[in-house]
Design a protein around this motif. Sequence first.
Motif, PDB file in Angstrom:
ATOM      1  N   ILE A  45      15.009  82.130  37.450  1.00  0.00           N
ATOM      2  CA  ILE A  45      13.270  81.018  37.966  1.00  0.00           C
ATOM      3  C   ILE A  45      12.325  80.417  36.757  1.00  0.00           C
ATOM      4  CG2 ILE A  45      11.460  81.832  39.779  1.00  0.00           C
ATOM      5  CD1 ILE A  45      12.238  83.718  39.902  1.00  0.00           C
ATOM      6  N   ARG A  46      12.265  78.799  37.785  1.00  0.00           N
ATOM      7  CA  ARG A  46      11.621  78.486  36.907  1.00  0.00           C
ATOM      8  C   ARG A  46      10.988  77.531  37.749  1.00  0.00           C
ATOM      9  NH1 ARG A  46      16.336  75.690  35.872  1.00  0.00           N
ATOM     10  NH2 ARG A  46      16.093  73.226  36.172  1.00  0.00           N
ATOM     11  N   PHE A  63      12.421  76.316  40.544  1.00  0.00           N
ATOM     12  CA  PHE A  63      13.719  76.485  40.506  1.00  0.00           C
ATOM     13  C   PHE A  63      13.950  78.343  41.077  1.00  0.00           C
ATOM     14  CE2 PHE A  63      13.355  73.183  38.984  1.00  0.00           C
ATOM     15  CZ  PHE A  63      14.304  72.032  38.812  1.00  0.00           C
ATOM     16  N   ILE A  64      15.289  78.224  41.872  1.00  0.00           N
ATOM     17  CA  ILE A  64      15.679  79.510  41.830  1.00  0.00           C
ATOM     18  C   ILE A  64      17.712  79.674  41.826  1.00  0.00           C
ATOM     19  CG2 ILE A  64      15.684  81.828  43.606  1.00  0.00           C
ATOM     20  CD1 ILE A  64      13.351  79.618  44.194  1.00  0.00           C
ATOM     21  N   GLU A  65      17.779  79.822  40.658  1.00  0.00           N
ATOM     22  CA  GLU A  65      19.144  80.056  40.615  1.00  0.00           C
ATOM     23  C   GLU A  65      20.027  81.221  40.331  1.00  0.00           C
ATOM     24  OE1 GLU A  65      20.094  77.501  36.995  1.00  0.00           O
ATOM     25  OE2 GLU A  65      19.003  75.302  37.901  1.00  0.00           O
ATOM     26  N   ASP A  66      21.153  81.159  41.132  1.00  0.00           N
ATOM     27  CA  ASP A  66      22.501  82.979  40.835  1.00  0.00           C
ATOM     28  C   ASP A  66      23.527  82.388  41.131  1.00  0.00           C
ATOM     29  OD1 ASP A  66      23.275  82.619  43.953  1.00  0.00           O
ATOM     30  OD2 ASP A  66      21.952  83.090  44.515  1.00  0.00           O
ATOM     31  N   VAL A 115      19.119  73.313  48.639  1.00  0.00           N
ATOM     32  CA  VAL A 115      19.790  74.249  48.577  1.00  0.00           C
ATOM     33  C   VAL A 115      21.448  73.838  48.240  1.00  0.00           C
ATOM     34  CG1 VAL A 115      21.171  76.375  49.829  1.00  0.00           C
ATOM     35  CG2 VAL A 115      18.889  75.772  50.531  1.00  0.00           C
ATOM     36  N   ASP A 116      22.023  74.193  47.002  1.00  0.00           N
ATOM     37  CA  ASP A 116      23.078  73.379  46.862  1.00  0.00           C
ATOM     38  C   ASP A 116      23.819  74.546  46.432  1.00  0.00           C
ATOM     39  OD1 ASP A 116      22.300  71.168  46.697  1.00  0.00           O
ATOM     40  OD2 ASP A 116      22.347  70.946  44.475  1.00  0.00           O
ATOM     41  N   THR A 146      24.523  79.542  44.385  1.00  0.00           N
ATOM     42  CA  THR A 146      23.258  78.910  44.562  1.00  0.00           C
ATOM     43  C   THR A 146      22.103  78.635  44.209  1.00  0.00           C
ATOM     44  OG1 THR A 146      24.003  80.027  46.723  1.00  0.00           O
ATOM     45  CG2 THR A 146      21.743  78.657  47.221  1.00  0.00           C
ATOM     46  N   GLN A 147      22.253  77.294  44.239  1.00  0.00           N
ATOM     47  CA  GLN A 147      20.747  77.035  42.883  1.00  0.00           C
ATOM     48  C   GLN A 147      19.869  76.003  44.275  1.00  0.00           C
ATOM     49  OE1 GLN A 147      19.643  72.644  41.406  1.00  0.00           O
ATOM     50  NE2 GLN A 147      19.723  73.416  40.089  1.00  0.00           N
TER      51      GLN A 147
END
Length: 231
Positions: A45-46, A63-66, A115-116, A146-147
């Motif tokens: 997360i940033r 940004f929330i990326e997994d 959402v990508d 997922t980003q």
Amino acid sequence: MAETTSSVDTETVLQDLVNQFSDPMSFLRELIQNSIDAGSGEIDIRVEFSPDASSGTGLMTVFIEDFGEGMNREIIETKLTRLFSSGKDDDYTKIGRFGIGFVSIFAIEPQAVCVDTGRGGEYWRVLFKQDRTFDLIRLDQPLEGTQIRIFKQMTASQVETFRQRTREVVSYWCKHVHVPIYVEGEQINQAFDLDSDCKILFEEEGTRAVMGFVTESRAPYGFYNRGLTLK
């Protein structure tokens, strides 16, 4: 290829769902739950800010990326973009089955949400607009997991407050999850333990409890579900 789809006219119901949280920042907990359920081995997360000197405000991007299993078109159309459909209803191992999940992201009133995601050789972008309609766009480049990007106009001081609250909220709700969670590059979650010279550990299938002596006059306590704070 671009396809435009309008959300169902359920604005009042959606607002009731969004407003059920006393703290709008709780949307971070919901998104982290979804990432854990997707099997991600890490969550990042940033917050970034692009100021506009002429207006005194700027664009904040969260940004929330997994790196979980992601979503294909079927999942996007039947789960992500439908208010009352959950892929977790029959799976009692999923910690987010009672949450409103992605819908909670609208609690902070973003200008847009992107959402990508990809799964099974399909790669998609879902762009939610301020009026909560969305565009579904096929992507040519592969991606993992997922980003989520959240866009909102704010002042510099508001962004700093948002950054601080992000750290506080993630630290509180996700204190002991087993998946590393990074906020601005710093790992937030901690081992499930107590800082005590005299403590006992009890474990059985599905349960872990730690008790010990502490120096505070009022002893702290907590209850957790797979490391997510219940109380």
